[in-house]
Write a protein that holds these residues in place. Structure first.
Motif, short mmCIF file in Angstrom:
data_model
loop_
_atom_site.label_atom_id
_atom_site.label_comp_id
_atom_site.label_asym_id
_atom_site.label_seq_id
_atom_site.Cartn_x
_atom_site.Cartn_y
_atom_site.Cartn_z
N LYS A 96 0.94 -1.15 0.42
CA LYS A 96 0.22 0.05 -0.04
C LYS A 96 0.80 1.40 0.12
CE LYS A 96 -3.42 -0.40 2.80
NZ LYS A 96 -4.31 -0.58 4.00
N MET A 149 -8.94 -1.48 13.14
CA MET A 149 -10.09 -2.01 13.96
C MET A 149 -9.90 -2.14 15.57
SD MET A 149 -11.95 -4.75 11.73
CE MET A 149 -12.91 -5.27 13.15
N GLY A 224 -19.95 -2.15 8.11
CA GLY A 224 -19.04 -1.54 8.92
C GLY A 224 -19.47 -0.22 9.08
N PHE A 225 -19.55 0.43 10.30
CA PHE A 225 -19.91 1.80 10.61
C PHE A 225 -19.14 2.37 11.53
CE2 PHE A 225 -23.46 5.08 11.26
CZ PHE A 225 -23.23 5.66 10.21
N GLY A 226 -18.06 1.85 11.39
CA GLY A 226 -17.00 2.43 12.56
C GLY A 226 -16.00 3.60 11.71
N ASN A 227 -14.72 3.77 11.97
CA ASN A 227 -14.16 4.82 11.42
C ASN A 227 -14.04 4.83 9.86
OD1 ASN A 227 -11.42 5.80 9.98
ND2 ASN A 227 -11.41 7.00 11.85
N VAL A 228 -13.83 3.76 9.15
CA VAL A 228 -13.84 3.83 7.94
C VAL A 228 -15.23 3.80 7.27
CG1 VAL A 228 -12.97 2.55 5.66
CG2 VAL A 228 -11.73 2.71 7.72
N GLY A 229 -16.19 3.07 7.56
CA GLY A 229 -17.32 2.90 7.08
C GLY A 229 -18.44 3.98 7.35
N ALA A 247 -24.62 -1.91 7.65
CA ALA A 247 -24.23 -3.28 8.67
C ALA A 247 -23.37 -2.99 9.46
CB ALA A 247 -24.06 -4.63 7.52
N ASP A 248 -23.48 -3.24 10.68
CA ASP A 248 -22.30 -3.37 11.68
C ASP A 248 -22.59 -4.65 12.53
OD1 ASP A 248 -23.93 -2.84 13.84
OD2 ASP A 248 -22.93 -0.99 14.05
N VAL A 249 -21.73 -4.65 13.54
CA VAL A 249 -21.65 -6.00 14.39
C VAL A 249 -22.95 -6.15 15.43
CG1 VAL A 249 -20.65 -5.16 16.50
CG2 VAL A 249 -20.12 -7.32 15.95
N LEU A 301 -14.43 -6.27 8.24
CA LEU A 301 -13.80 -7.37 8.50
C LEU A 301 -13.30 -7.91 7.31
CD1 LEU A 301 -15.94 -9.44 10.88
CD2 LEU A 301 -13.96 -7.96 11.61
N ALA A 321 -12.88 -1.04 1.23
CA ALA A 321 -12.64 -0.26 2.00
C ALA A 321 -11.97 -0.92 3.40
CB ALA A 321 -13.57 0.75 2.73
N ALA A 322 -12.37 -2.23 3.58
CA ALA A 322 -11.52 -2.89 4.77
C ALA A 322 -10.29 -3.63 3.95
CB ALA A 322 -12.64 -4.05 5.17
N ASN A 323 -9.42 -4.17 4.65
CA ASN A 323 -8.34 -5.05 4.10
C ASN A 323 -8.82 -6.60 4.14
OD1 ASN A 323 -6.04 -3.07 4.14
ND2 ASN A 323 -6.62 -3.04 6.41
P1 NAD Z 1 -13.52 0.26 13.55
O1 NAD Z 1 -13.32 -0.44 14.57
O2 NAD Z 1 -13.67 1.64 13.71
O3 NAD Z 1 -14.89 -0.26 13.02
C1 NAD Z 1 -15.12 -1.68 12.45
C2 NAD Z 1 -16.70 -1.71 12.36
O4 NAD Z 1 -16.67 -2.94 11.62
C3 NAD Z 1 -17.66 -1.25 13.29
O5 NAD Z 1 -18.75 -0.63 12.91
C4 NAD Z 1 -18.07 -2.90 13.60
O6 NAD Z 1 -19.40 -2.95 14.38
C5 NAD Z 1 -18.10 -3.53 12.44
N1 NAD Z 1 -18.00 -5.01 12.47
C6 NAD Z 1 -17.44 -5.65 13.28
N2 NAD Z 1 -17.48 -7.08 13.30
C7 NAD Z 1 -18.56 -7.14 12.22
C8 NAD Z 1 -19.28 -8.25 11.87
N3 NAD Z 1 -19.12 -9.56 12.31
N4 NAD Z 1 -20.47 -7.97 10.86
C9 NAD Z 1 -20.52 -6.50 10.33
N5 NAD Z 1 -19.81 -5.48 10.84
C10 NAD Z 1 -19.05 -5.76 11.72
O7 NAD Z 1 -12.48 -0.19 12.54
P2 NAD Z 1 -12.23 0.66 11.17
O8 NAD Z 1 -10.75 1.43 11.73
O9 NAD Z 1 -13.31 1.24 10.62
O10 NAD Z 1 -11.46 -0.58 10.23
C11 NAD Z 1 -12.43 -1.28 9.46
C12 NAD Z 1 -11.58 -1.87 8.43
O11 NAD Z 1 -10.69 -0.78 7.43
C13 NAD Z 1 -10.50 -2.90 8.82
O12 NAD Z 1 -10.36 -3.96 7.91
C14 NAD Z 1 -9.31 -2.09 8.77
O13 NAD Z 1 -8.03 -2.86 8.68
C15 NAD Z 1 -9.34 -1.17 7.59
N6 NAD Z 1 -8.58 -0.04 7.46
C16 NAD Z 1 -8.84 1.06 8.65
C17 NAD Z 1 -8.01 2.13 8.35
C18 NAD Z 1 -8.33 2.99 9.44
O14 NAD Z 1 -7.72 4.28 9.10
N7 NAD Z 1 -8.87 3.04 10.61
C19 NAD Z 1 -7.03 2.46 7.30
C20 NAD Z 1 -6.98 1.48 6.44
C21 NAD Z 1 -7.83 0.14 6.31
#
Ligand code: NAD
Length: 422
Positions: A96, A149, A224-229, A247-249, A301, A321-323
């Motif tokens: 990357k 994550m 995913g509705f955390g940082n990235v979503g 969708a989220d967890v 994930l 957007a996830a890895n």
């Molecule tokens: P986060 O912890 O902020 O959010 C994760 C989200 O995924 C949450 O909304 C959680 O509820 C959801 N989730 C977890 N398990 C789940 C499941 N079984 N089904 C549905 N949703 C589920 O994480 P993030 O930082 O947003 O990271 C998400 C992805 O993006 C990861 O693959 C991470 O490696 C990748 N990523 C993150 C960054 C970053 O800057 N944070 C950069 C590049 C890649």
């Protein structure tokens, strides 16, 4: 790759590397070097629970390659973390950073815990003790962690503070850039929190430009509705895309007329997830992936779109957007069916791009405006997307293969110029 490569995810990372290095006819010596991480660290460290009991946790830091610059990569807190997962993620980071032409190598770290099950005090003790145990294995010019994550700006604040407290007073100010993704007040960059989601949106805009199509009125579903979503949802809404499911967890919410992303964010902040959002109906996970949408954004994930569910996918564009959310087997089916897949090492690179901007700002004691950061992010994403598009046309390959070849070419050039010591 190495004999200890057991998990499927790591095998996929190894296959990405093998294919790309073969496709560019890479010097076998360099291929060997890239086929295994340079350093692998396993740390067993004690943490005190609020009950007074001690637990020994296992944490990892994998430093895959640093030929382009200091090791760089996030720290993941998730119950599923294991050594092979972190190896795969570290390998992807090398490619990357190379694709985005950043002066960074690749690394990743993690601890197999569910941060949501810990109190704030327990979480802080985990972060501080893990950071302390990493010791000299991280550093502002050596290895620079960031959020992933289960970790966030607050985690980075604790990591930075712990690291600085182990330095002499004269070194402290200069060592703040030992982590990126810090709170802005601690030296973080404006725009870092939204960078991965916004970067994914820039990669998507570029794709729609290539296809000569407009994003206005397109529909999307985001996992995913955390940082990235959540930031991707905001950025896509700003571009006129209708987000019809998230969708989220905790569950899946769906509204064919389009979800109000800001209201959903307030609900998720308040309730710890999207479930039970009033203006929507719930869906099962299988139904979520089978939705009739134009764009699907897996932002949670890895290994979410697999041979088991790929036939149900109706989206025509997938933004990784996830890895590693799409397995190689599923990706082949999608590509064969004419679905456009923006590969993870491009789609989610916005985070490490703005992490680099944060590191530069710390190093120069400067502060860039949010507009400046965003414009630079856009230019960096579009430049990488241009190079991937050109190489794809030239080599008649997938976007993923083109992205890996682009990255591998830079690594090959740099090794060629430096030579291999001794
Ligand atoms: P986060 O912890 O902020 O959010 C994760 C989200 O995924 C949450 O909304 C959680 O509820 C959801 N989730 C977890 N398990 C789940 C499941 N079984 N089904 C549905 N949703 C589920 O994480 P993030 O930082 O947003 O990271 C998400 C992805 O993006 C990861 O693959 C991470 O490696 C990748 N990523 C993150 C960054 C970053 O800057 N944070 C950069 C590049 C890649």
């Amino acid at each position: 790759m190495t004999s200890h490569s057991t998990s499927r995810l790591y095998q996929e990372a190894a296959a990405n590397v093998d294919q790309a290095t073969a496709a560019i006819d890479m010097d076998p010596k360099v291929r060997h070097i890239l086929s295994a991480p340079m350093n692998e660290l396993i740390i067993n460290f004690p943490v005190q629970r609020d009950t007074g009991d001690y637990e020994v946790l296992q944490g990892y830091r994998i430093q895959h390659n640093n030929v382009l610059g200091p090791y760089k990569g996030g720290i993941r807190f998730h119950p599923g973390v294991d050594l092979d997962e972190v190896r795969a993620l570290a390998t992807w980071m090398t490619f990357k950073c190379a694709l985005l032409q950043l002066p960074f190598g690749g690394a990743k770290g993690g601890v197999a815990i569910d941060p949501h099950l810990l109190s704030d005090a327990e979480l802080e003790r985990v972060v501080r003790r893990f950071t302390h145990s990493l010791g000299e294995n991280i550093g502002p010019e050596f290895d620079i962690p960031a959020p992933d994550m289960g970790t966030d700006a607050r985690t980075m604040g604790w990591m930075m503070d712990t690291y600085l407290n182990s330095r002499g007073p004269g070194e402290r100010q200069n060592a703040r850039r030992v982590v990126t993704g810090k709170p802005v007040e601690l030296g973080g960059s404006l725009g870092r929190d939204s960078a991965t989601g916004r970067g994914a949106a820039y990669a998507l805009r570029h794709l729609y430009g290539e296809l000569d199509r407009t994003l206005v009125g397109e529909t999307a579903a985001i996992q995913g509705f955390g940082n990235v979503g959540s930031h991707a949802a905001v950025a896509l809404s700003e571009l006129g895309v209708k987000i019809i499911a998230i969708a989220d967890v905790t569950g899946v919410v769906h509204d064919p007329d389009g979800l109000d992303v800001e209201k959903l964010r307030a609900h998720a902040d308040d309730r710890g997830g999207v479930a039970d959002y009033p203006q929507s109906e719930g869906l099962r996970v299988e139904e979520f992936f089978a939705l009739d949408v134009d764009i699907l954004v897996p932002a949670a994930l890895e290994t979410q779109i697999t041979a088991a569910n790929v036939d149900s996918i109706r989206a025509r564009v997938i933004v990784e957007a996830a890895n590693g959310p799409v397995t190689a087997e599923a990706a082949a089916v999608l590509e064969h069916g004419g679905v456009h897949v923006i590969p993870d090492i491009l789609a989610n690179a916005g985070g490490v791009v703005v992490s680099y901007y944060e590191w530069v700002q710390n190093k120069t004691s400067d502060r860039w405006t949010a507009k400046d950061v965003d414009e630079r992010l856009r230019d960096a994403m579009w430049d990488a997307a241009d190079r991937v598009a050109n190489r794809r046309l030239e080599r008649r390959c997938t976007r993923r293969q083109a992205a890996y070849m682009e990255a591998a070419s830079l690594l090959q050039t740099v090794y060629g110029l430096r030579g291999i010591f001794p």
